[in-house]
Design a protein around this motif. Structure first.
Motif, PDB file in Angstrom:
ATOM      1  N   SER A  79       0.826  -1.215   0.000  1.00 46.59           N
ATOM      2  CA  SER A  79       0.000   0.000   0.000  1.00 46.59           C
ATOM      3  C   SER A  79       0.858   1.262   0.000  1.00 46.59           C
ATOM      4  N   THR A  80       2.073   1.179   0.536  1.00 42.69           N
ATOM      5  CA  THR A  80       2.946   2.368   0.501  1.00 42.69           C
ATOM      6  C   THR A  80       3.337   2.716  -0.923  1.00 42.69           C
ATOM      7  N   ASP A  81       3.524   1.677  -1.763  1.00 45.11           N
ATOM      8  CA  ASP A  81       3.861   1.943  -3.152  1.00 45.11           C
ATOM      9  C   ASP A  81       2.692   2.612  -3.860  1.00 45.11           C
ATOM     10  N   PHE A  82       1.481   2.200  -3.562  1.00 43.45           N
ATOM     11  CA  PHE A  82       0.302   2.820  -4.160  1.00 43.45           C
ATOM     12  C   PHE A  82       0.202   4.284  -3.727  1.00 43.45           C
ATOM     13  N   ARG A  83       0.464   4.559  -2.452  1.00 43.55           N
ATOM     14  CA  ARG A  83       0.420   5.950  -1.975  1.00 43.55           C
ATOM     15  C   ARG A  83       1.516   6.787  -2.622  1.00 43.55           C
ATOM     16  N   ARG A  84       2.692   6.221  -2.754  1.00 38.54           N
ATOM     17  CA  ARG A  84       3.802   6.937  -3.381  1.00 38.54           C
ATOM     18  C   ARG A  84       3.465   7.249  -4.838  1.00 38.54           C
ATOM     19  N   ARG A  85       2.887   6.264  -5.534  1.00 35.27           N
ATOM     20  CA  ARG A  85       2.512   6.470  -6.927  1.00 35.27           C
ATOM     21  C   ARG A  85       1.436   7.548  -7.042  1.00 35.27           C
ATOM     22  N   CYS A  86       0.446   7.525  -6.179  1.00 34.81           N
ATOM     23  CA  CYS A  86      -0.597   8.558  -6.198  1.00 34.81           C
ATOM     24  C   CYS A  86      -0.022   9.937  -5.898  1.00 34.81           C
ATOM     25  N   PHE A  87       0.900  10.004  -4.936  1.00 34.93           N
ATOM     26  CA  PHE A  87       1.536  11.293  -4.618  1.00 34.93           C
ATOM     27  C   PHE A  87       2.302  11.828  -5.820  1.00 34.93           C
ATOM     28  N   CYS A  88       3.061  10.954  -6.487  1.00 39.04           N
ATOM     29  CA  CYS A  88       3.823  11.401  -7.664  1.00 39.04           C
ATOM     30  C   CYS A  88       2.889  11.844  -8.795  1.00 39.04           C
ATOM     31  N   GLU A  89       1.795  11.105  -8.994  1.00 35.63           N
ATOM     32  CA  GLU A  89       0.857  11.491 -10.042  1.00 35.63           C
ATOM     33  C   GLU A  89       0.224  12.850  -9.751  1.00 35.63           C
ATOM     34  N   ILE A  90      -0.187  13.062  -8.516  1.00 34.17           N
ATOM     35  CA  ILE A  90      -0.798  14.339  -8.141  1.00 34.17           C
ATOM     36  C   ILE A  90       0.212  15.476  -8.260  1.00 34.17           C
TER      37      ILE A  90
END
Length: 152
Positions: free
Chosen positions: A69-80
């Protein structure tokens, strides 16, 4: 203003290399330009980091680091963050286009104002010359005839 027939005379502050007044007047525009330059450097760097270094969707399904789930959060942060940077760049582009349009309009208005001011100055000097001629010629003649009449 024309100097030496075909060159533009920009004024004493330009010739003495004094830019403080210009920088003080347009500090916000210069700040936005510097901010955009920083974004121009940051966006490709972040995009490369996101696309090349992120292991998401690059490894086989079931890879434990990729499904965390940390990778998903990191990916969402980078996308935003990339989306916000792109929006800022688009805003900067629109701002640059508007500033360019206003600058062109300002130069056009300045040319018209200078031409109008020159015409007003010429008319004023012509009227002053006419009044001085009237005072020196006609009023002197009237004074002369009045004095001759009084003396006779």
């Amino acid at each position: 203003m024309v100097k030496d027939g075909d060159t533009l005379h920009l004024g004493p502050k330009f010739e003495q290399n004094q830019w403080e007044d210009l920088l003080a007047k347009y500090w916000l525009l210069f700040f936005i330009i510097i901010l955009l330059l920083v974004f121009i450097i940051l966006i490709p760097f972040i995009a490369v980091c996101y696309c090349c270094l992120c292991c998401c969707r690059r490894c086989k399904q079931g890879c434990p680091p990729c499904t965390a789930s940390t990778d998903f959060r990191r990916r969402c942060f980078c996308e935003i963050f990339l989306f916000l940077l792109i929006l800022c760049l688009i805003f900067g582009l629109v701002l640059a286009l508007v500033a360019n349009k206003l600058l062109d309009r300002g130069f056009e208005d300045a040319t018209k104002e200078m031409r109008r001011g020159t015409e007003d100055t010429c008319k004023y000097l012509s009227d002053v010359a006419d009044h001085i001629y009237h005072i020196m010629v006609f009023n002197y003649e009237e004074l002369e005839t009045h004095l001759i009449y009084q003396l006779e």
